[in-house]
Design an enzyme around this catalytic site. Structure first.
Site, PDB file in Angstrom:
ATOM      1  CB  THR A 144      -0.906  -9.969  -2.825  1.00  0.00           C
ATOM      2  OG1 THR A 144      -0.621 -11.128  -2.057  1.00  0.00           O
ATOM      3  CG2 THR A 144      -1.728  -9.056  -1.946  1.00  0.00           C
ATOM      4  CB  SER A 179      -1.109  -9.027   7.162  1.00  0.00           C
ATOM      5  OG  SER A 179      -1.174  -8.511   5.835  1.00  0.00           O
ATOM      6  CE1 TYR A 181      -0.044  -5.040   0.383  1.00  0.00           C
ATOM      7  CE2 TYR A 181       0.626  -7.242   1.068  1.00  0.00           C
ATOM      8  CZ  TYR A 181       0.430  -6.309   0.080  1.00  0.00           C
ATOM      9  OH  TYR A 181       0.696  -6.624  -1.223  1.00  0.00           O
ATOM     10  CG  HIS A 182      -1.853 -10.109   2.699  1.00  0.00           C
ATOM     11  ND1 HIS A 182      -0.866 -10.195   3.647  1.00  0.00           N
ATOM     12  CD2 HIS A 182      -1.275 -10.462   1.529  1.00  0.00           C
ATOM     13  CE1 HIS A 182       0.255 -10.600   3.075  1.00  0.00           C
ATOM     14  NE2 HIS A 182       0.044 -10.759   1.793  1.00  0.00           N
ATOM     15  CE  LYS A 185      -1.838  -4.848  -2.597  1.00  0.00           C
ATOM     16  NZ  LYS A 185      -1.579  -3.868  -3.645  1.00  0.00           N
ATOM     17  CB  VAL A 211       8.191  -9.917  -7.432  1.00  0.00           C
ATOM     18  CG1 VAL A 211       9.147  -9.624  -8.585  1.00  0.00           C
ATOM     19  CG2 VAL A 211       6.745  -9.849  -7.917  1.00  0.00           C
ATOM     20  CE1 TYR A 255      11.298 -14.562   9.010  1.00  0.00           C
ATOM     21  CE2 TYR A 255       9.088 -13.944   8.307  1.00  0.00           C
ATOM     22  CZ  TYR A 255      10.403 -13.604   8.544  1.00  0.00           C
ATOM     23  OH  TYR A 255      10.825 -12.329   8.320  1.00  0.00           O
TER      24      TYR A 255
HETATM   25  N1  LIG Z   1       6.947  -7.022  -4.881  1.00  0.00           N
HETATM   26  C1  LIG Z   1       6.195  -8.082  -4.636  1.00  0.00           C
HETATM   27  O1  LIG Z   1       6.698  -9.184  -4.354  1.00  0.00           O
HETATM   28  C2  LIG Z   1       4.693  -7.974  -4.740  1.00  0.00           C
HETATM   29  C3  LIG Z   1       3.927  -9.157  -4.641  1.00  0.00           C
HETATM   30  C4  LIG Z   1       2.548  -9.061  -4.716  1.00  0.00           C
HETATM   31  C5  LIG Z   1       1.950  -7.837  -4.895  1.00  0.00           C
HETATM   32  N2  LIG Z   1       2.708  -6.709  -4.983  1.00  0.00           N
HETATM   33  C6  LIG Z   1       2.022  -5.429  -5.145  1.00  0.00           C
HETATM   34  O2  LIG Z   1       2.562  -4.735  -6.246  1.00  0.00           O
HETATM   35  C7  LIG Z   1       2.559  -3.345  -5.981  1.00  0.00           C
HETATM   36  C8  LIG Z   1       3.964  -2.776  -6.172  1.00  0.00           C
HETATM   37  O3  LIG Z   1       4.865  -3.464  -5.323  1.00  0.00           O
HETATM   38  P1  LIG Z   1       6.361  -3.024  -5.138  1.00  0.00           P
HETATM   39  O4  LIG Z   1       7.069  -4.200  -4.606  1.00  0.00           O
HETATM   40  O5  LIG Z   1       6.821  -2.363  -6.376  1.00  0.00           O
HETATM   41  O6  LIG Z   1       6.194  -1.952  -3.980  1.00  0.00           O
HETATM   42  P2  LIG Z   1       6.921  -0.528  -3.799  1.00  0.00           P
HETATM   43  O7  LIG Z   1       6.639  -0.075  -2.410  1.00  0.00           O
HETATM   44  O8  LIG Z   1       8.351  -0.627  -4.206  1.00  0.00           O
HETATM   45  O9  LIG Z   1       6.155   0.392  -4.832  1.00  0.00           O
HETATM   46  C9  LIG Z   1       4.995   1.131  -4.510  1.00  0.00           C
HETATM   47  C10 LIG Z   1       5.267   2.582  -4.859  1.00  0.00           C
HETATM   48  O10 LIG Z   1       4.038   3.309  -4.634  1.00  0.00           O
HETATM   49  C11 LIG Z   1       4.345   4.528  -3.994  1.00  0.00           C
HETATM   50  N3  LIG Z   1       3.154   4.947  -3.229  1.00  0.00           N
HETATM   51  C12 LIG Z   1       2.536   4.287  -2.222  1.00  0.00           C
HETATM   52  N4  LIG Z   1       1.505   5.007  -1.754  1.00  0.00           N
HETATM   53  C13 LIG Z   1       1.460   6.143  -2.511  1.00  0.00           C
HETATM   54  C14 LIG Z   1       0.621   7.282  -2.502  1.00  0.00           C
HETATM   55  N5  LIG Z   1      -0.372   7.447  -1.617  1.00  0.00           N
HETATM   56  N6  LIG Z   1       0.851   8.255  -3.420  1.00  0.00           N
HETATM   57  C15 LIG Z   1       1.857   8.140  -4.329  1.00  0.00           C
HETATM   58  N7  LIG Z   1       2.705   7.086  -4.360  1.00  0.00           N
HETATM   59  C16 LIG Z   1       2.496   6.097  -3.452  1.00  0.00           C
HETATM   60  C17 LIG Z   1       5.546   4.217  -3.112  1.00  0.00           C
HETATM   61  O11 LIG Z   1       6.294   5.385  -2.815  1.00  0.00           O
HETATM   62  C18 LIG Z   1       6.327   3.212  -3.962  1.00  0.00           C
HETATM   63  O12 LIG Z   1       7.312   3.836  -4.750  1.00  0.00           O
HETATM   64  C19 LIG Z   1       2.025  -3.159  -4.567  1.00  0.00           C
HETATM   65  O13 LIG Z   1       0.658  -2.834  -4.619  1.00  0.00           O
HETATM   66  C20 LIG Z   1       2.220  -4.513  -3.949  1.00  0.00           C
HETATM   67  O14 LIG Z   1       1.287  -4.753  -2.949  1.00  0.00           O
HETATM   68  C21 LIG Z   1       4.066  -6.754  -4.912  1.00  0.00           C
END
Ligand SMILES: NC(=O)c1ccc[n+]([C@@H]2O[C@H](COP(=O)([O-])OP(=O)(O)OC[C@H]3O[C@@H](n4cnc5c(N)ncnc54)[C@H](O)[C@@H]3O)[C@@H](O)[C@H]2O)c1
Length: 397
Positions: A144, A179, A181-182, A185, A211, A255
């Site tokens: 991210t 955070s 979480y970050h 990454k 996104v 925020y």
């Molecule tokens: N959506 C955004 O705005 C955004 C922005 C930057 C980065 N990201 C990154 O992109 C990736 C996907 O994001 P997203 O929005 O689709 O998130 P999401 O939570 O919808 O998708 C992640 C999926 O991974 C699965 N998962 C997590 N841990 C698991 C494990 N141990 N075993 C099996 N499955 C597992 C979850 O059940 C989920 O379905 C993430 O790594 C997120 O950090 C997303």
């Protein structure tokens, strides 16, 4: 190409499976349905009524004429990951399977520990299983833009060349997460970089912006194909939350001062960019970094845009800033590069207001589902570890 999506049941993963299938790729993937549980834990639900995986797989076959080779399992279970790769023989692995929410990771020590273990172990298992079974495959790893934080400097794509005491080197640009979480990454980025250096794996580490969006064209009119759309305090992100707020007449709620600057991109562009990375793999041993976003926006400016577009649909909404539950700079310099994907042919799809109109129109159909979980919109997870609902700033004593 044979592409394995770790986290294929998620917001991006399910969309990517369809986007790739439409372009002729063979798609496999895994998930443990954790995101469904996390959102329920936050007292919320996806605004879009997503289907069970069995129905999703059937719809996938009906629409794309091929199977999605799905396995339910935990990325933290090394044998599961190893056997999945042995069976599918991927040429590219897209790793989306992590816990993706900053507030969720900041809730308390249990949520912090879970996030660290889940995200770091899953990535390490993928790296080891690649080394054992598909060394030549490419890893597309989702990181991210938040890894960089908000330094008072331009942000390059992963690396910068620096001179120090008369010597020069090209090194990873400093990461300063805000955070847990970050921070996972950041650790992942270091681990992926080392695996490429030591084992010759090839990887694209994508620093993705935030996104937004409800759809990609590949979903068509088949309701079984919709991807999830969350709006709760943990799993809803800025524009998605503003649009959900707008359709139920809740004030749009930046925020704090609301002048935080972030990179954003529509869901359809996220698909386009990941596919460009997949179809143009890096060299053996290379760990390249792409900053993936379309444009940088100010969070209040975005709220005003949603208000304006909502107005064209007859929705009368107001923007009311709330206390900032996070610890972050609310006014700052921000100038990240994002050239690598444009060089590979990335063409931003729509202008942001057109995309907002599509989103609001889609969400109006699911207004009742958002209304039913209205309470989940209001943040109470604070970066100081307490849980107190935020107040509108004009109502604060
Ligand atoms: N959506 C955004 O705005 C955004 C922005 C930057 C980065 N990201 C990154 O992109 C990736 C996907 O994001 P997203 O929005 O689709 O998130 P999401 O939570 O919808 O998708 C992640 C999926 O991974 C699965 N998962 C997590 N841990 C698991 C494990 N141990 N075993 C099996 N499955 C597992 C979850 O059940 C989920 O379905 C993430 O790594 C997120 O950090 C997303």
């Amino acid at each position: 190409m044979r592409v394995f999506i770790a986290g294929v049941d998620g917001y991006l993963g399910w969309s990517l499976a369809m986007y790739l299938a439409r372009r002729g790729h063979e798609v496999g993937g895994c998930d443990l349905y954790l995101r469904r549980d996390w959102v329920a834990e936050m007292g919320s639900q996806s605004a879009t009524p997503i289907k069970r995986m069995t129905d999703r797989l059937e719809a996938f076959k009906d629409n794309f004429g091929r199977n999605l080779e799905f396995k339910k399992g935990d990325l933290c279970d090394y044998n599961f990951v190893l056997n999945s790769f042995k069976a599918f023989q991927p040429e590219a692995i897209v790793h989306l399977g992590e816990m993706p929410s900053a507030p969720y990771s900041m809730m308390d020590v249990d949520h912090c520990r879970f996030t660290m273990v889940n995200n770091l172990m899953g990535t390490l298992n993928i790296l080891y299983a690649m080394k054992e079974t598909c060394r030549d495959a490419q890893l597309v790893k989702l990181g991210t833009m938040g890894e960089y934080g908000t330094p008072n400097l331009d942000i390059p794509e992963g690396y910068f060349t620096i001179e120090y005491r008369g010597r020069t080197d090209t090194l990873p640009f400093p990461r300063q997460a805000n955070s847990w979480y970050h921070q996972t990454k950041v650790h992942d980025s270091n681990n992926v970089m080392m695996a490429c250096r030591l084992w010759g794996l090839r990887s694209t580490d994508i620093m993705q912006g935030v996104v937004f969006g409800t759809r990609i064209d590949e979903m068509g009119d088949d309701e079984r194909l919709v991807t999830r759309f969350d709006f709760d305090q943990c799993f809803g992100t800025a524009i998605n939350r503003y649009c959900a707020e707008a359709v139920i007449g809740h004030p749009l709620s930046p925020y704090g001062l609301g002048h935080q600057l972030r990179g954003f991109l529509p869901l359809r562009d996220s698909m386009q960019c990941m596919t460009l990375a997949i179809e143009h793999p890096p060299k053996e041993g290379e760990c390249r970094v792409f900053n993936q976003f379309e444009e940088v926006y100010d969070l209040s400016e975005l709220a005003q845009k949603v208000k304006k577009v909502a107005g064209t649909l007859g929705l009368n909404v107001e923007v009311k800033n709330v206390e900032n539950p996070r610890k972050e700079q609310e006014k700052h310099y921000y100038n990240p590069d994002h050239k690598h994907l444009l060089d590979l042919g990335y063409k931003p799809s729509h202008d942001i207001e057109t995309e907002m109109k599509v989103m609001l129109t889609d969400l109006l159909r699911y207004k009742d589902r958002i209304e039913a979980r209205r309470e989940a919109l209001v943040p109470d997870i604070r970066w100081d570890g307490t849980r107190r609902r935020v107040a509108f700033l004009d109502q604060k004593a």
